[in-house]
Design an enzyme around this catalytic site. Sequence first.
Site, mmCIF file in Angstrom:
data_model
loop_
_atom_site.group_PDB
_atom_site.id
_atom_site.type_symbol
_atom_site.label_atom_id
_atom_site.label_comp_id
_atom_site.label_asym_id
_atom_site.label_seq_id
_atom_site.Cartn_x
_atom_site.Cartn_y
_atom_site.Cartn_z
ATOM 1 N N ASP A 1 0.828 -1.213 0.000
ATOM 2 C CA ASP A 1 0.000 0.000 0.000
ATOM 3 C C ASP A 1 0.857 1.255 0.000
ATOM 4 O O ASP A 1 2.039 1.237 0.347
ATOM 5 C CB ASP A 1 -0.940 0.022 1.212
ATOM 6 C CG ASP A 1 -0.205 0.113 2.541
ATOM 7 O OD1 ASP A 1 0.779 -0.624 2.739
ATOM 8 O OD2 ASP A 1 -0.591 0.941 3.391
ATOM 9 N N GLU B 1 0.123 -1.151 5.632
ATOM 10 C CA GLU B 1 1.150 -0.701 6.576
ATOM 11 C C GLU B 1 0.960 0.770 6.914
ATOM 12 O O GLU B 1 1.128 1.186 8.060
ATOM 13 C CB GLU B 1 2.545 -0.910 5.968
ATOM 14 C CG GLU B 1 3.691 -0.711 6.943
ATOM 15 C CD GLU B 1 4.307 0.690 6.937
ATOM 16 O OE1 GLU B 1 5.212 0.928 7.733
ATOM 17 O OE2 GLU B 1 3.885 1.556 6.141
HETATM 18 ZN ZN LIG Z 1 6.847 2.125 4.001
#
Ligand SMILES: [Zn+2]
Length: 409
Positions: A78, A173
């Site tokens: 992401d 994340e």
């Molecule tokens: Zn990163």
Amino acid sequence: MLDRFLRYCMINTRSDEASTSCPSTPGQLTLLRLLVNELIAVGLTDVTMDDHGYVMATIPSTTAKLHVPVIGFIAHVDTSPEMQGHEVHPIVHKNYDGRDLVLPDDPSAVLRASADAALAAHIGHDIVTASGHTLLGADDKAGVAEIVAAAEYLMRHPDIPHGAVRVAFTPDEEIGRGANRFDVGRFGALCAYTMDGGNAGELEWESFSADAMTVTFKGFNTHPGYAKGRMVNAIKLAADFISRLPKDRLSPETTDGHEGYVHPYVMDASVDRTAVRILIRDFSTAGLEEKETFVEELARKVVAEHPGAAVEIMISDSYRNMREILEGYPEVVECAREAIRRSGLTPVERPIRGGTDGSRLSFMGLPTPNLFAGEHNFHSRLEWVSAQDMDKAVETIVNLCQVWEERTS
Ligand SMILES: [Zn+2]
């Protein structure tokens, strides 16, 4: 590897904090599915994607030694929700000559070697940027591409001795959920390395310890026309409290290196009740507690000066310094240093003033320092990466697999 990277960059994988699904956005699944196919094409075994999109796979062992520990490499697919993630048009500035790099879609977005020492140090490299409106997404598609490229290299060179190596690609994340559904048992490695760091040579094995504090001031509300001697305004209590926080220390804007801070970042205000949400950061648990005591004493002092006022304090754990775990596994960091040196680089070790998925994973039983991926200007439309640094990261992964094999008898 560069071709892979450019292809990954063009897929919109911006994560979304408002979403409750995992992955939080469908574009992440698009890239994760593509990675499954690419890992299979390269020849990896046990290629799986679980119900939450986590992709795992194995580079089989090539050594005759029986007890080489399984190590792993992890990157997140992401990109930051802070910036637009669709219509990413990566540009490769070949053999960078030091001139200003004007990003074509927005001429006000300019990378200048005179203002960016890291860029000035990369003259002669092939520099990849976005086109001005978007992130590039090198954070962390550089890491993703490096891991796939290293896996491909190892599969094509079975003469290089190494133990079994696991790879994982994870969602979300950037919204702090990357480790939530990571199945450490299924991953089955002794340790792992996230490929999500900055300049070539960086090795991070110390992160912040973090707590979140909510200080709620309680006042007394009544009709303001008839409030004399009765109203206690919780907004003013909170304002008094905030104005007494130190101005020259203890804040994000006055600290760096190993200094921690107390950071009020959200306020939910009314006369009756005003809650101040505060981030507490330090590199040790004792340092966190010290800062929390300071905040609590200050809040109680403010309340004591205002009859009829009260305060309520809540503290919740966020994450802890991965050093607390990694100190128990010195070989994990030492092997990484050796692999970096073998790539012709000098290890640069600095504390992360934040947390990584590795901070959480380390406490979940998978010691996980962070290695450089070559990323610069994280979360900015001026994000850039050098193709040569990405090659060094691939080389470092390959070296690291060999170092672990050599050190096992
Ligand atoms: Zn990163």
